[in-house]
Design a protein around this motif. Structure first.
Motif, short mmCIF file in Angstrom:
data_model
loop_
_atom_site.label_atom_id
_atom_site.label_comp_id
_atom_site.label_asym_id
_atom_site.label_seq_id
_atom_site.Cartn_x
_atom_site.Cartn_y
_atom_site.Cartn_z
N GLY A 34 -1.46 6.65 8.66
CA GLY A 34 -1.42 7.10 7.42
C GLY A 34 -0.67 6.54 6.36
O GLY A 34 0.20 7.24 5.88
N GLY A 55 -4.83 4.16 5.12
CA GLY A 55 -5.35 5.33 5.54
C GLY A 55 -5.31 6.57 4.63
O GLY A 55 -6.43 7.25 4.44
N VAL A 70 -3.48 10.74 11.28
CA VAL A 70 -2.52 10.73 12.05
C VAL A 70 -1.37 9.54 11.70
O VAL A 70 -1.97 8.47 11.69
N CYS A 77 2.36 -3.79 -6.10
CA CYS A 77 2.01 -4.28 -7.55
C CYS A 77 0.58 -4.75 -7.47
O CYS A 77 0.18 -5.46 -6.43
N PRO A 126 -1.02 -1.80 13.02
CA PRO A 126 -0.94 -3.31 13.31
C PRO A 126 -1.45 -3.61 14.45
O PRO A 126 -1.31 -3.11 15.76
N GLY A 174 -7.17 -1.97 5.79
CA GLY A 174 -5.82 -2.62 5.56
C GLY A 174 -5.48 -4.08 6.25
O GLY A 174 -6.59 -4.57 6.49
N ALA A 185 -4.61 -4.60 8.81
CA ALA A 185 -5.13 -4.50 10.31
C ALA A 185 -6.48 -5.06 10.24
O ALA A 185 -7.30 -5.81 11.38
N GLY A 238 -0.93 -12.65 -0.30
CA GLY A 238 -0.51 -11.68 0.44
C GLY A 238 -0.86 -10.18 -0.48
O GLY A 238 -0.73 -9.29 0.18
N TYR A 239 -1.57 -10.39 -1.53
CA TYR A 239 -1.91 -9.18 -2.05
C TYR A 239 -2.86 -8.45 -1.39
O TYR A 239 -3.60 -8.82 -0.80
N ILE A 295 -7.65 -3.06 -0.39
CA ILE A 295 -7.78 -1.88 0.34
C ILE A 295 -8.65 -0.77 -0.54
O ILE A 295 -9.32 -0.07 -0.08
C1 LIG Z 1 7.56 -4.23 1.66
C2 LIG Z 1 6.28 -4.62 1.08
C3 LIG Z 1 5.63 -4.58 0.11
C4 LIG Z 1 4.34 -5.09 -0.47
N1 LIG Z 1 4.21 -5.12 -1.59
C5 LIG Z 1 2.77 -5.34 -1.99
C6 LIG Z 1 2.49 -5.57 -3.28
O1 LIG Z 1 3.08 -5.52 -4.32
N2 LIG Z 1 0.83 -5.62 -3.82
C7 LIG Z 1 -0.18 -5.77 -2.62
O2 LIG Z 1 -1.05 -5.86 -2.84
N3 LIG Z 1 0.43 -5.80 -1.37
C8 LIG Z 1 1.55 -5.38 -0.92
N4 LIG Z 1 2.18 -5.34 0.32
C9 LIG Z 1 1.03 -5.78 1.41
C10 LIG Z 1 0.58 -4.27 1.81
O3 LIG Z 1 -0.34 -3.70 0.43
C11 LIG Z 1 1.02 -3.17 2.39
O4 LIG Z 1 1.58 -3.67 3.56
C12 LIG Z 1 0.29 -1.97 2.60
O5 LIG Z 1 1.03 -0.81 3.07
C13 LIG Z 1 -0.88 -2.38 3.81
O6 LIG Z 1 -1.33 -0.99 4.12
P1 LIG Z 1 -1.86 -0.68 5.41
O7 LIG Z 1 -2.62 0.71 5.22
O8 LIG Z 1 -2.65 -1.54 6.11
O9 LIG Z 1 -0.71 -0.60 6.23
P2 LIG Z 1 0.58 0.45 6.08
O10 LIG Z 1 0.77 0.90 4.76
O11 LIG Z 1 1.86 -0.28 6.68
O12 LIG Z 1 0.02 1.71 7.01
C14 LIG Z 1 -0.22 1.71 8.39
C15 LIG Z 1 0.41 2.92 9.17
O13 LIG Z 1 0.47 2.86 10.48
C16 LIG Z 1 1.41 3.66 10.82
N5 LIG Z 1 1.32 3.39 12.41
C17 LIG Z 1 1.67 2.16 12.84
N6 LIG Z 1 1.96 2.13 14.28
C18 LIG Z 1 1.39 3.58 14.75
C19 LIG Z 1 1.27 4.05 15.87
N7 LIG Z 1 1.08 3.62 17.13
N8 LIG Z 1 0.59 5.39 15.69
C20 LIG Z 1 0.70 6.18 14.61
N9 LIG Z 1 0.73 5.46 13.46
C21 LIG Z 1 1.20 4.32 13.53
C22 LIG Z 1 2.62 3.21 10.10
O14 LIG Z 1 3.41 4.25 10.14
C23 LIG Z 1 2.07 3.05 8.80
O15 LIG Z 1 2.38 4.36 7.98
C24 LIG Z 1 3.44 -5.11 0.67
C25 LIG Z 1 3.84 -5.03 1.99
C26 LIG Z 1 5.21 -4.81 2.35
C27 LIG Z 1 5.64 -4.81 3.76
#
Ligand SMILES: Cc1cc2nc3c(=O)[nH]c(=O)nc-3n(C[C@H](O)[C@H](O)[C@H](O)COP(=O)(O)OP(=O)(O)OC[C@H]3O[C@@H](n4cnc5c(N)ncnc54)[C@H](O)[C@@H]3O)c2cc1C
Length: 383
Positions: free
Chosen positions: A11, A15, A36, A49, A145, A267, A269, A278-279, A284
């Motif tokens: 989430g 998510g 979850v 951003c 991840p 995302g 993953a 990296g954007y 998403i």
């Molecule tokens: C510090 C930071 C700054 C960023 N800034 C930007 C930006 O400015 N612009 C941009 O476009 N992108 C940015 N990114 C890249 C990207 O947008 C982010 O990483 C974004 O949060 C990715 O979304 P996601 O849903 O893939 O992963 P996440 O937001 O990390 O969500 C994954 C979720 O899975 C949960 N999880 C993991 N393992 C488990 C498990 N076993 N069971 C249950 N839950 C679990 C985690 O707690 C987390 O909440 C940034 C990344 C980081 C790390």
């Protein structure tokens, strides 16, 4: 065994974006969704951003917007007219609070905190083991991840790693209407590095030191670079650090698996982090909005593609070039920004340009080095 129509595992950004976008569909079809995450998801664990032309569903939590951007390097200094785009910042804490408000109390959504230990698919059903308990669903969307078996002989693997400080200065030094997108006036020995500065008020800004390289740095290397930039480039000696952010984003052309039976990856993953920048945030949003639309139209959440595949090749070429260090990131981005309109570059980095527009952009870049990187990349992938 508990059954839900859909499970969202993870989430975070993707998510929750998907859950919010699925709300009208869940209501109309009377379906149940389980969301979850292993963490409570409170607090500002990151700042997103991105640029966009029109307001999207998360506009209510946009913390700050800029219509002007600055690009700066040892070669050029340029103010960028980004119209029709606006550069926006969302703080994760606001995003989590806002999405909590939208999701909590909704009869079609159950949110739980739990560790997803395993996901698998069998007989047209997806299964999730959460804290030892098995849950089934018609589809599971996962942003958890994933561990990749790296193939360095074939693909490029870089990291975008960064440390940022929200600093408060004693005097008003920031132009709140103009954000610095990239300033390469930083040490370049450890890899391509730049600072971005996002002014929040005349005395408050997020200053972030970012490096593209194979390995992260020691903490003191980030802090030294930040201190040096603030003193030498912002000409500021007295300031207080209000917040600190640290992050690592994978940059790779390793193909991501988007789907496995009834499991759909979201995302980072799911490969929605742009390999060369990296954007991720906007990709998403595009992906989750396409899933919600697919569900609403036909009940099918499987999206064949969000953008044409050729953009993956462009990212791979740029990554190979950055990895080979034959051209520095500073040279590549300086040339790109010097010779192209900002609007076109942002459209290109959003994977939304036409082939003709891309040819126009490539014609302004170092043809010899880009062609060599393309050849190098092609040879690696067919070897
Ligand atoms: C510090 C930071 C700054 C960023 N800034 C930007 C930006 O400015 N612009 C941009 O476009 N992108 C940015 N990114 C890249 C990207 O947008 C982010 O990483 C974004 O949060 C990715 O979304 P996601 O849903 O893939 O992963 P996440 O937001 O990390 O969500 C994954 C979720 O899975 C949960 N999880 C993991 N393992 C488990 C498990 N076993 N069971 C249950 N839950 C679990 C985690 O707690 C987390 O909440 C940034 C990344 C980081 C790390």
């Amino acid at each position: 065994m508990k059954h839900f129509d859909y499970i969202i595992a993870g989430g975070g950004c993707s998510g929750r974006s998907l859950a919010v976008r699925m709300l009208p569909y869940l209501k109309a079809s009377n379906k149940q969704l389980l969301l979850v995450d292993k963490l409570p998801k409170k607090g500002n664990d990151k700042t997103w951003c991105f640029w966009e032309e029109h307001a999207d569903v998360f506009e209510p939590v946009v913390y700050k917007k800029w219509n002007r951007l600055l690009f700066s390097s040892h070669f050029i200094q340029q103010e960028l007219n980004i119209y029709p785009y606006t550069y926006k910042m969302i703080r994760a804490a606001d995003f989590y609070t806002y999405t909590d408000e939208k999701l909590s109390g909704n009869p079609h959504i159950i949110t739980i905190q739990g560790n997803v230990e395993r996901l698998y698919t069998e007989n047209q059903q997806a299964y999730a083991i959460i804290d030892g308990e098995v849950y089934s669903s018609d589809y599971t969307f996962s942003s958890i991840p994933r561990i990749q078996n790296k193939r360095p002989e074939r693909y490029q693997y870089l990291l975008q790693h960064f440390m940022g400080w929200v600093i408060e200065t004693e005097t008003a030094i920031f132009d709140t209407e103009c954000a610095t997108l990239m300033d390469f006036k930083t040490p370049q020995q450890t890899g391509t590095s730049f600072v971005y500065v996002l002014p929040l008020s005349p005395k408050l800004a997020l200053v972030e030191y970012t490096v593209f390289s194979e390995q992260e740095l020691a903490t003191e290397d980030y802090t030294t670079a930040l201190k040096q930039y603030i003193e030498e480039q912002l000409h500021c000696k007295k300031y207080t650090i209000k917040e600190q952010e640290y992050g690592v984003i994978p940059m790779s052309d390793h193909p991501a698996q988007r789907q496995q039976g009834r499991i759909i990856y979201l995302g980072t993953a799911g490969g929605f982090t742009k390999g060369s920048t990296g954007y991720t945030f906007r990709f998403i949003q595009k992906h989750t909005s396409a899933i919600a639309e697919g569900l609403t139209k036909s009940g099918n959440p499987i999206i064949s593609s969000v953008f044409p595949n050729r953009f993956k090749t462009y990212d791979a070429i740029l990554l190979h070039l950055l990895g080979s260090r034959r051209l520095s990131g500073e040279e590549i981005f300086s040339e790109l920004f010097e010779k192209n309109k900002a609007k076109q570059i942002l459209k290109f980095l959003d994977n939304e340009t036409s082939l003709m527009e891309e040819i126009q952009i490539f014609s302004t870049l170092n043809k010899k080095e880009f062609t060599l990187a393309l050849l190098n990349r092609t040879l690696k992938t067919i070897a």
